[in-house]
Design a protein around this motif. Structure first.
Motif, PDB file in Angstrom:
ATOM      1  N   CYS A  81       1.045  -3.977  -0.363  1.00  0.00           N
ATOM      2  CA  CYS A  81       0.066  -4.016   0.731  1.00  0.00           C
ATOM      3  C   CYS A  81      -1.300  -3.632   0.170  1.00  0.00           C
ATOM      4  N   VAL A  82      -2.261  -4.532   0.326  1.00  0.00           N
ATOM      5  CA  VAL A  82      -3.609  -4.307  -0.196  1.00  0.00           C
ATOM      6  C   VAL A  82      -4.557  -4.058   0.970  1.00  0.00           C
ATOM      7  N   GLU A  83      -5.210  -2.928   0.924  1.00  0.00           N
ATOM      8  CA  GLU A  83      -6.039  -2.468   2.040  1.00  0.00           C
ATOM      9  C   GLU A  83      -7.093  -3.481   2.462  1.00  0.00           C
ATOM     10  N   SER A  84      -7.832  -4.023   1.504  1.00  0.00           N
ATOM     11  CA  SER A  84      -8.936  -4.932   1.834  1.00  0.00           C
ATOM     12  C   SER A  84      -8.458  -6.319   2.245  1.00  0.00           C
ATOM     13  N   LEU A  85      -7.174  -6.604   2.075  1.00  0.00           N
ATOM     14  CA  LEU A  85      -6.605  -7.891   2.491  1.00  0.00           C
ATOM     15  C   LEU A  85      -5.772  -7.736   3.758  1.00  0.00           C
ATOM     16  N   GLN A  86      -6.116  -6.728   4.566  1.00  0.00           N
ATOM     17  CA  GLN A  86      -5.393  -6.461   5.809  1.00  0.00           C
ATOM     18  C   GLN A  86      -3.895  -6.254   5.543  1.00  0.00           C
ATOM     19  N   ILE A 119     -14.410  -8.270  -4.325  1.00  0.00           N
ATOM     20  CA  ILE A 119     -14.060  -7.153  -3.437  1.00  0.00           C
ATOM     21  C   ILE A 119     -13.940  -5.869  -4.244  1.00  0.00           C
ATOM     22  N   LYS A 120     -14.696  -4.847  -3.851  1.00  0.00           N
ATOM     23  CA  LYS A 120     -14.678  -3.582  -4.592  1.00  0.00           C
ATOM     24  C   LYS A 120     -13.481  -2.713  -4.239  1.00  0.00           C
ATOM     25  N   ASN A 121     -13.085  -2.743  -2.984  1.00  0.00           N
ATOM     26  CA  ASN A 121     -11.962  -1.904  -2.554  1.00  0.00           C
ATOM     27  C   ASN A 121     -10.651  -2.515  -3.036  1.00  0.00           C
ATOM     28  N   ARG A 122     -10.036  -1.877  -4.019  1.00  0.00           N
ATOM     29  CA  ARG A 122      -8.791  -2.371  -4.591  1.00  0.00           C
ATOM     30  C   ARG A 122      -7.594  -1.466  -4.244  1.00  0.00           C
ATOM     31  N   ASN A 123      -7.765  -0.581  -3.298  1.00  0.00           N
ATOM     32  CA  ASN A 123      -6.678   0.327  -2.931  1.00  0.00           C
ATOM     33  C   ASN A 123      -5.473  -0.454  -2.415  1.00  0.00           C
ATOM     34  N   ALA A 124      -4.303  -0.055  -2.858  1.00  0.00           N
ATOM     35  CA  ALA A 124      -3.082  -0.745  -2.466  1.00  0.00           C
ATOM     36  C   ALA A 124      -1.911   0.222  -2.507  1.00  0.00           C
ATOM     37  N   TYR A 125      -0.812  -0.200  -1.941  1.00  0.00           N
ATOM     38  CA  TYR A 125       0.408   0.595  -2.064  1.00  0.00           C
ATOM     39  C   TYR A 125       1.627  -0.306  -2.029  1.00  0.00           C
ATOM     40  N   TYR A 126       2.624   0.118  -2.765  1.00  0.00           N
ATOM     41  CA  TYR A 126       3.942  -0.495  -2.699  1.00  0.00           C
ATOM     42  C   TYR A 126       4.737   0.252  -1.627  1.00  0.00           C
ATOM     43  N   ILE A 127       5.517  -0.476  -0.853  1.00  0.00           N
ATOM     44  CA  ILE A 127       6.401   0.166   0.113  1.00  0.00           C
ATOM     45  C   ILE A 127       7.801  -0.417  -0.036  1.00  0.00           C
ATOM     46  N   SER A 128       8.777   0.444   0.020  1.00  0.00           N
ATOM     47  CA  SER A 128      10.179   0.038  -0.073  1.00  0.00           C
ATOM     48  C   SER A 128      10.924   0.552   1.147  1.00  0.00           C
ATOM     49  N   ASN A 129      11.671  -0.329   1.797  1.00  0.00           N
ATOM     50  CA  ASN A 129      12.516   0.045   2.933  1.00  0.00           C
ATOM     51  C   ASN A 129      13.958  -0.282   2.582  1.00  0.00           C
ATOM     52  N   ILE A 142      22.013   3.939   7.614  1.00  0.00           N
ATOM     53  CA  ILE A 142      21.030   4.837   7.012  1.00  0.00           C
ATOM     54  C   ILE A 142      19.804   4.009   6.642  1.00  0.00           C
ATOM     55  N   MET A 143      18.636   4.476   7.033  1.00  0.00           N
ATOM     56  CA  MET A 143      17.397   3.757   6.757  1.00  0.00           C
ATOM     57  C   MET A 143      16.376   4.722   6.164  1.00  0.00           C
ATOM     58  N   THR A 144      15.817   4.372   5.021  1.00  0.00           N
ATOM     59  CA  THR A 144      14.817   5.222   4.375  1.00  0.00           C
ATOM     60  C   THR A 144      13.651   4.358   3.887  1.00  0.00           C
ATOM     61  N   TYR A 145      12.564   5.026   3.537  1.00  0.00           N
ATOM     62  CA  TYR A 145      11.434   4.283   2.980  1.00  0.00           C
ATOM     63  C   TYR A 145      10.698   5.145   1.962  1.00  0.00           C
ATOM     64  N   GLY A 146       9.961   4.474   1.080  1.00  0.00           N
ATOM     65  CA  GLY A 146       9.148   5.168   0.095  1.00  0.00           C
ATOM     66  C   GLY A 146       7.854   4.415  -0.139  1.00  0.00           C
ATOM     67  N   ILE A 147       6.801   5.152  -0.436  1.00  0.00           N
ATOM     68  CA  ILE A 147       5.483   4.560  -0.671  1.00  0.00           C
ATOM     69  C   ILE A 147       4.923   5.060  -2.000  1.00  0.00           C
ATOM     70  N   CYS A 148       4.324   4.154  -2.751  1.00  0.00           N
ATOM     71  CA  CYS A 148       3.658   4.506  -4.007  1.00  0.00           C
ATOM     72  C   CYS A 148       2.247   3.918  -3.966  1.00  0.00           C
ATOM     73  N   LYS A 149       1.237   4.783  -4.089  1.00  0.00           N
ATOM     74  CA  LYS A 149      -0.154   4.346  -3.989  1.00  0.00           C
ATOM     75  C   LYS A 149      -0.754   4.028  -5.352  1.00  0.00           C
ATOM     76  N   GLY A 150      -1.647   3.052  -5.341  1.00  0.00           N
ATOM     77  CA  GLY A 150      -2.329   2.677  -6.575  1.00  0.00           C
ATOM     78  C   GLY A 150      -3.525   1.792  -6.285  1.00  0.00           C
ATOM     79  N   THR A 151      -3.984   1.090  -7.294  1.00  0.00           N
ATOM     80  CA  THR A 151      -5.092   0.145  -7.150  1.00  0.00           C
ATOM     81  C   THR A 151      -4.740  -1.141  -7.903  1.00  0.00           C
ATOM     82  N   ILE A 152      -5.413  -2.218  -7.555  1.00  0.00           N
ATOM     83  CA  ILE A 152      -5.174  -3.503  -8.204  1.00  0.00           C
ATOM     84  C   ILE A 152      -6.240  -3.752  -9.267  1.00  0.00           C
TER      85      ILE A 152
END
Length: 207
Positions: A81-86, A119-129, A142-152
């Motif tokens: 998921c990339v912040e600047s790309l909605q 685009i300057k804003n490259r903030n993004a995150y991986y999400i796993s469900n 059982i349902m879990t999720y995890g998020i890992c933040k980074g930039t592109i």
């Protein structure tokens, strides 16, 4: 009625044909002494992901595989998921460059970098469900999720990962996801975070 206990789980079918996922899950689940299979080992083909959320996609895939194998099934739906790309590509991460499942990593990454031009804003995150069900009619999965933040980053680096990993930069360690070892990845990745939560849930149930 048979009592389906998580203590009885000795085998799990992963609702995927991706051997990279099997490799990661096998490493993460080694302490549980559970045998993991890919759905392709049972002749099960790709199941369409027509839902609107990661969780719904994962649950649908898990029920499909459990129904066909009669075994407990684990499904994971993840994406970038990339912040600047909605928050795109999101649930379409694996097929970002096309309207079907034939998109490959190279085409997906090319489109991502193209869409981020200027685009300057490259903030993004991986999400796993992750969803684990004991049988096709399991009403309390059982349902879990995890998020890992980074930039592109524009230039890819590293060969250890897959998907968008060569372009996913981790500022905290100064490397892309594709340039770290599997042991490092299993400490910080979205999939490892979700998997560790799942293991905790299994341990709580078993005690």
């Amino acid at each position: 009625m048979k009592n389906y206990s998580y203590k009885q789980i000795k085998e799990i079918v992963i609702a995927s044909t991706n051997r990279n996922k099997l490799k990661e899950f096998s490493e993460l689940f080694k302490e549980l002494n559970i045998v993991l299979y890919l759905q392709s080992e049972f002749g099960i083909n790709y199941n369409e992901e027509n839902n609107n959320t990661f969780f719904e996609n994962a649950l649908n895939k898990a029920r499909h595989v459990s129904r066909l194998t009669g075994l407990p099934a684990l499904a994971e739906d993840s994406g970038l998921c990339v912040e600047s790309l909605q928050n795109k590509p999101g649930i379409f991460s694996a097929r970002y460059a096309s309207n079907n499942r034939s998109s490959n990593d190279i085409d997906n990454n090319k489109l991502l970098i193209k869409n981020l031009e200027g685009i300057k804003n490259r903030n993004a995150y991986y999400i796993s469900n992750i969803v684990l069900i004991r049988n096709p009619n399991d009403y309390v999965p059982i349902m879990t999720y995890g998020i890992c933040k980074g930039t592109i980053v524009d230039e890819p680096f590293g060969t250890n990962g897959f998907g968008y990993d060569p372009h996913f930069f981790l500022p905290s360690i100064g490397k892309t996801m594709a340039s770290i070892s599997i042991n490092e990845k299993n400490n910080i990745s979205h999939r490892s975070i979700a998997s560790k939560k799942l293991i905790q849930e299994l341990n709580l149930i078993n005690n």
